[in-house]
Motif scaffolding. Structure first.
Motif, PDB file in Angstrom:
ATOM      1  N   GLU A 598       1.038  -1.461  -0.202  1.00  0.00           N
ATOM      2  CA  GLU A 598       0.436   0.010   0.289  1.00  0.00           C
ATOM      3  C   GLU A 598       0.316   1.245  -0.084  1.00  0.00           C
ATOM      4  O   GLU A 598       0.713   2.428  -0.566  1.00  0.00           O
ATOM      5  CB  GLU A 598      -0.707  -0.153   1.174  1.00  0.00           C
ATOM      6  CG  GLU A 598      -1.906   1.057   1.201  1.00  0.00           C
ATOM      7  CD  GLU A 598      -3.140   0.618   3.078  1.00  0.00           C
ATOM      8  OE1 GLU A 598      -2.363  -0.323   2.727  1.00  0.00           O
ATOM      9  OE2 GLU A 598      -3.806   1.104   2.760  1.00  0.00           O
ATOM     10  N   TRP A 599       2.277   0.938   0.572  1.00  0.00           N
ATOM     11  CA  TRP A 599       3.184   2.456   0.623  1.00  0.00           C
ATOM     12  C   TRP A 599       4.046   1.972  -0.583  1.00  0.00           C
ATOM     13  O   TRP A 599       4.162   0.896  -0.371  1.00  0.00           O
ATOM     14  CB  TRP A 599       3.717   2.871   2.084  1.00  0.00           C
ATOM     15  CG  TRP A 599       2.131   3.039   2.756  1.00  0.00           C
ATOM     16  CD1 TRP A 599       1.322   4.316   2.597  1.00  0.00           C
ATOM     17  CD2 TRP A 599       1.722   2.469   3.688  1.00  0.00           C
ATOM     18  NE1 TRP A 599      -0.110   4.189   3.900  1.00  0.00           N
ATOM     19  CE2 TRP A 599      -0.013   3.709   4.046  1.00  0.00           C
ATOM     20  CE3 TRP A 599       1.550   1.111   4.569  1.00  0.00           C
ATOM     21  CZ2 TRP A 599      -0.629   3.150   4.857  1.00  0.00           C
ATOM     22  CZ3 TRP A 599       0.861   1.145   5.640  1.00  0.00           C
ATOM     23  CH2 TRP A 599      -0.854   1.925   5.579  1.00  0.00           C
ATOM     24  N   PRO A 600       4.665   3.047  -0.528  1.00  0.00           N
ATOM     25  CA  PRO A 600       6.234   2.628  -1.509  1.00  0.00           C
ATOM     26  C   PRO A 600       6.961   2.416  -0.545  1.00  0.00           C
ATOM     27  O   PRO A 600       7.744   2.307   0.120  1.00  0.00           O
ATOM     28  CB  PRO A 600       6.574   3.930  -2.513  1.00  0.00           C
ATOM     29  CG  PRO A 600       5.929   4.665  -0.463  1.00  0.00           C
ATOM     30  CD  PRO A 600       5.194   4.466  -0.556  1.00  0.00           C
ATOM     31  N   ALA A 601       7.911   1.884  -1.383  1.00  0.00           N
ATOM     32  CA  ALA A 601       9.459   0.630  -0.765  1.00  0.00           C
ATOM     33  C   ALA A 601      10.421   1.956  -0.924  1.00  0.00           C
ATOM     34  O   ALA A 601      10.922   2.570  -1.529  1.00  0.00           O
ATOM     35  CB  ALA A 601       9.383  -0.484  -1.184  1.00  0.00           C
ATOM     36  N   THR A 602      11.487   1.570   0.116  1.00  0.00           N
ATOM     37  CA  THR A 602      12.697   2.452   0.467  1.00  0.00           C
ATOM     38  C   THR A 602      13.075   1.519  -0.687  1.00  0.00           C
ATOM     39  O   THR A 602      13.280   0.787  -1.285  1.00  0.00           O
ATOM     40  CB  THR A 602      13.439   2.259   1.328  1.00  0.00           C
ATOM     41  OG1 THR A 602      13.808   0.876   1.447  1.00  0.00           O
ATOM     42  CG2 THR A 602      12.890   2.702   2.757  1.00  0.00           C
ATOM     43  N   GLY A 603      14.152   2.941  -1.417  1.00  0.00           N
ATOM     44  CA  GLY A 603      15.341   2.737  -2.203  1.00  0.00           C
ATOM     45  C   GLY A 603      16.085   1.691  -1.950  1.00  0.00           C
ATOM     46  O   GLY A 603      16.701   1.364  -0.045  1.00  0.00           O
ATOM     47  N   PRO A 604      17.629   1.459  -2.018  1.00  0.00           N
ATOM     48  CA  PRO A 604      18.999   0.424  -1.474  1.00  0.00           C
ATOM     49  C   PRO A 604      19.304   1.180   0.103  1.00  0.00           C
ATOM     50  O   PRO A 604      18.800   2.328   0.248  1.00  0.00           O
ATOM     51  CB  PRO A 604      19.790   0.917  -2.636  1.00  0.00           C
ATOM     52  CG  PRO A 604      19.430   0.755  -3.949  1.00  0.00           C
ATOM     53  CD  PRO A 604      18.570   1.727  -3.479  1.00  0.00           C
ATOM     54  N   LEU A 605      19.067  -0.304   0.702  1.00  0.00           N
ATOM     55  CA  LEU A 605      19.884   0.318   2.443  1.00  0.00           C
ATOM     56  C   LEU A 605      20.947   0.920   2.479  1.00  0.00           C
ATOM     57  O   LEU A 605      21.918  -0.132   1.642  1.00  0.00           O
ATOM     58  CB  LEU A 605      19.301  -1.297   3.347  1.00  0.00           C
ATOM     59  CG  LEU A 605      17.751  -0.553   3.538  1.00  0.00           C
ATOM     60  CD1 LEU A 605      17.954  -1.985   4.156  1.00  0.00           C
ATOM     61  CD2 LEU A 605      17.500   0.372   3.847  1.00  0.00           C
ATOM     62  N   THR A 606      21.924   1.277   3.526  1.00  0.00           N
ATOM     63  CA  THR A 606      22.799   1.353   3.572  1.00  0.00           C
ATOM     64  C   THR A 606      23.714   0.116   4.807  1.00  0.00           C
ATOM     65  O   THR A 606      22.309   0.011   4.910  1.00  0.00           O
ATOM     66  CB  THR A 606      23.398   2.648   3.891  1.00  0.00           C
ATOM     67  OG1 THR A 606      22.501   2.850   5.669  1.00  0.00           O
ATOM     68  CG2 THR A 606      22.966   3.790   3.457  1.00  0.00           C
ATOM     69  N   ASP A 607      24.370  -0.066   5.152  1.00  0.00           N
ATOM     70  CA  ASP A 607      24.777  -0.848   5.628  1.00  0.00           C
ATOM     71  C   ASP A 607      24.213  -0.712   7.182  1.00  0.00           C
ATOM     72  O   ASP A 607      24.517  -1.824   7.620  1.00  0.00           O
ATOM     73  CB  ASP A 607      26.472  -1.397   5.355  1.00  0.00           C
ATOM     74  CG  ASP A 607      27.028  -1.902   4.771  1.00  0.00           C
ATOM     75  OD1 ASP A 607      26.232  -2.241   3.802  1.00  0.00           O
ATOM     76  OD2 ASP A 607      28.488  -2.043   4.604  1.00  0.00           O
TER      77      ASP A 607
END
Ligand code: SF4
Length: 790
Positions: A598-607
């Protein structure tokens, strides 16, 4: 007996500097009484090679119980275990009598419960079960397994008193007590030791007549020195016996879980065996004898006198130190600890060399296949050719699975059924996609059928990845990205560790291999992938290094590889993983089909982001061990992926599931573990119900009967009302437990969620929208609420 201080056992200096062993113990078998009121001639305590019971005290003294309790608590705290299993065992544990039983339970509970949830169990012959004992076991929530070998003739062939009389009538009286509505929740199941002289169908029917929630069929303990009775070279009497039961059990629609069959089916589908009898799961059980000595599981007593002994006790030795003993390390070495014959065996991932003790032979020790090798191989290969419980037609759930889910629960076995059904659905979608595949994907597709025969667990591991289905659905809807079919096949090749070649096509300069990771393509050309190497089919850009995939699948069972197990050179980013309570979860921040919530996914995570997720999920798991302990095992089985969602600007908590992405939970990061725990359970409910709705119409699709619910101002369509009701059932249960431990504000939240759930369930039942199945499901919800305090 043990002398010495009876508070926290002293940690010896070595325990502080000691390196942590790999796999913590999860279940502790406490020999609370060393003697028995029966004299069964197949008993592994008194009748086998090991006779050490003769030198031990009759019962576990209070001081020893306190030492044991402190050691278990210490181990649970050291490893942040959310839950530990305590099995009260003997001899016959009920010979200790009610007062001593209460004292033992109280001491163990006081030491361990503040650290970890206790999964209480008792294994008994049932003869001494009384209402008084039942009330005491209810107070602590101790589930009772009863030993019964079948009908009277079968049971009394071995389970007899010293005077020779059979025990069947008295055991049945104890089982009748457990079947009373008052005590039914204590009834864990039946444990039956096989004697191939008994008619398998008569035994099966006699066991089912006792309405057990669970059945365990045990091979009699044996070694190469003392082979199984009635086994001749070239025959497989135990496989034959078990297959007669298996066929009847399948024909009956699997009316009750049978551990060995379910374990073999579950491993075949990439799950855990949850038993040391089959599979390559690490040994996680230790025994504490009446004198406080640590021992290996009782089955070892078949090998030789003293085989189960470790020479250590709970006063001087911590569980971690125990795990570092060579014998325990070997038990925990999984596939690597098996004989060369087993490691080369085609069914090793499921058989696992059988029970450790059954491998023993004088001279070569445990470095042998099981003495039941021919039977195990025969059983597994014949089960493979039997009709599958959930096939490609219309999958169904056994009634006990449906009812367990309806009650709000869903243990690992129930989840395994849902996973199998989801796999069937995704496979059907893949077949449909293949009909529209582009040229490259169409070339890759036939390989999947071959891999399905060679490495079915690897195929399952990839096909059940949540974002294979989200892609397949989108692909069929709009013809988008059929090239990913080749990526799916390539992911299976890597998971299986084969050298088969798959050609894949980079899109936007990347190739995403579901469940494995993302490769930034070195050139615009297509890429050939094997489990060990990548080769561009076009010219490489000048200076581009050759990429190398170093799969770990040669060392791990099929299906396990690919969970962060692929190491590569530059340009490849494996899927991020975090370890939570001993399970590996994928943190999906790259799969292009993860954005299904329902809500957008984040972009790539940092470590740093990933570390924060590991910390918060571990803390939330810990909360769940206190507030939703019965959900933990099923949750751990279902959730394979967490998809980080973009956080709300106003800080509102966000979590979501998609019916097309079974196994994935979408969650926005929070540093509040209590809130994260609630979100995990809330979404677990949605995931389970979504999978049930894939199989059954619980709501009449033509119904326009909206339902008024407490948590929304507007009336809801019936299916959405059902979803909310089911989710709030689990949330209410969390607050009920929090209220029991007097958490601030918990009582009010409990009342609110319980009432919402109750009123919505009533509204659904009083309306016209539910189908017959739907009514049964909501009845299950209502029955759970009825057991809670008003
Ligand atoms: S079937 Fe025999 S050889 Fe194969 S893993 Fe089992 S015990 Fe070992």
């Amino acid at each position: 007996m043990i002398s010495g201080p009876v508070t926290s056992p002293p940690s010896s200096p070595s325990s502080r500097t000691h390196p942590r062993p790999g796999t913590p113990l999860r279940q502790f078998v406490l020999k609370v009484h060393g003697l028995c009121n029966l004299a069964c001639d197949h008993c592994y305590v008194y009748e086998l090679a090991d006779q050490t019971w003769r030198d031990k005290p009759a019962f576990m003294a209070p001081g020893t119980v306190r030492h044991a309790a402190a050691r278990i608590a210490e181990h649970a705290a050291e490893h942040s275990l959310g839950a530990v299993g305590i099995v009260l065992h003997g001899g016959e544990p009920l010979l200790m009598g009610a007062p001593r039983l209460r004292e033992t339970l109280t001491v163990l509970d006081a030491a361990i419960a503040p650290v970890a949830w206790i999964d209480w169990r008792m294994q008994t012959n049932g003869i001494l079960l009384t209402d008084e004992i039942g009330e005491l076991l209810l107070e602590f929530g101790v589930k009772v397994g009863v030993s019964l070998d079948g009908d009277r003739e079968a049971n009394d062939r071995h389970r007899r008193y010293r005077h020779g009389g059979g025990s069947h009538p008295e055991t049945l009286r104890g089982l009748a007590l457990l079947r009373k509505p008052r005590f039914r929740e204590l009834y864990a199941g039946l444990l039956c030791t096989i004697d191939v002289r008994n008619d398998p169908i008569a035994v099966y029917e006699a066991l089912l007549a006792q309405e057990p929630p669970h059945v365990d069929l045990l091979l009699p303990h044996a070694t190469w020195d003392e082979p199984p009775p009635y086994a001749q070279p070239g025959t497989t009497p135990y496989a034959d016996w078990l297959l007669r039961v298996h066929d009847r059990w399948l024909a009956d629609g699997r009316p009750v879980p049978i551990r060995s069959f379910d374990a073999l089916h579950t491993i075949a589908r990439g799950g855990r065996s949850e038993t040391e009898a089959v599979g390559v799961d690490r040994g996680i059980v230790a025994v504490i004898e009446t004198d406080g000595t640590w021992e290996q599981p009782d089955s070892m007593k078949v090998a030789f006198h003293g085989a189960a002994g470790t020479g250590r006790d709970v006063v001087t030795t911590s569980a971690d130190e125990l795990l570092d003993l060579p014998a325990m390390r070997h038990r925990q070495s999984g596939l690597a600890g098996l004989s060369a014959t087993c490691r080369a065996c085609p069914v090793v991932a499921r058989c696992g060399g059988g029970l450790y003790a059954h491998r023993y032979r004088t001279g070569s020790g445990f470095d042998n296949p099981s003495v039941y090798c021919a039977d195990l191989k025969g059983l597994i290969t014949s089960m493979d050719s039997a009709p599958q419980p959930v096939g490609n037609g219309l999958p169904v759930l056994p009634d006990w699975v449906f009812d367990e889910l309806a009650s709000g629960g869903g243990g690992p076995l129930a989840i395994a059924y849902l996973t199998a059904a989801q796999e069937s659905i995704t496979r059907a979608l893949l077949v449909a996609v293949a009909g529209h595949a582009d040229e490259t994907a169409a070339r890759a597709w036939p390989l999947l059928a071959d891999l399905d025969k060679q490495s079915p667990a690897a195929v399952r591991a990839v096909v059940t990845h949540p974002f294979v289905r989200t892609w397949a659905v989108q692909c069929l809807r709009d013809g988008h990205d059929t090239a990913r079919l080749a990526d799916v096949v390539a992911a299976v090749v890597i998971a299986a560790g084969t050298d088969a070649q798959v050609e894949v096509t980079p899109r936007n300069g990347q190739i995403h291999l579901p469940s494995i990771g993302t490769l930034t393509a070195p050139t615009p050309a297509n890429v050939m992938i094997t489990s060990r190497a990548l080769t561009a089919t076009g010219p490489l850009a000048a200076g581009t290094p050759a990429e190398t995939l170093a799969g770990t699948s040669a060392q791990t069972p099929p299906g396990v590889a690919g969970v962060g197990g692929v190491v590569v050179g530059s340009g490849f980013a494996p899927v991020r993983t975090v370890e939570v309570d001993g399970r590996v979860l994928r943190l999906e921040d790259a799969d292009p089909y993860r954005d299904c919530h329902e809500w957008p996914a984040t972009g790539p995570l940092t470590d740093g982001d990933a570390e924060a997720w590991a910390t918060s999920l571990t803390a939330a798991w810990r909360e769940l061990s206190l507030d939703a302990p019965e959900q933990l095992a099923g949750l751990g089985e279902l959730v394979t992926v967490v998809t980080p969602l973009v956080a709300a600007a106003d800080g509102t908590l966000r979590s979501a599931t998609s019916q097309q992405a079974f196994g994935a939970l979408g969650i926005a990061a929070t540093d509040d573990p209590a809130a994260l725990a609630v979100m995990l359970v809330h979404e677990f409910q949605h995931a389970k119900l979504g999978a049930v709705l894939d199989l059954y119409d619980l709501v009449d699709p033509d119904s326009a009967d909206p339902v008024t619910v407490g948590w929304r101002p507007d009336a809801r369509p019936a299916e959405l009302a059902l979803q909310g009701t089911y989710a709030h059932l689990a949330v209410a249960d969390i607050w009920r437990r929090r209220a029991l431990r007097s958490a601030p504000g918990a009582a009010g939240y409990y009342t609110m969620y319980r009432d919402w759930t109750l009123h919505a369930a009533d509204a659904l039942r009083n309306g016209t929208a539910l189908t017959e199945r739907g009514r049964r499901f909501v009845d299950g919800i209502a029955a759970t609420i009825a057991r809670w305090p008003k």
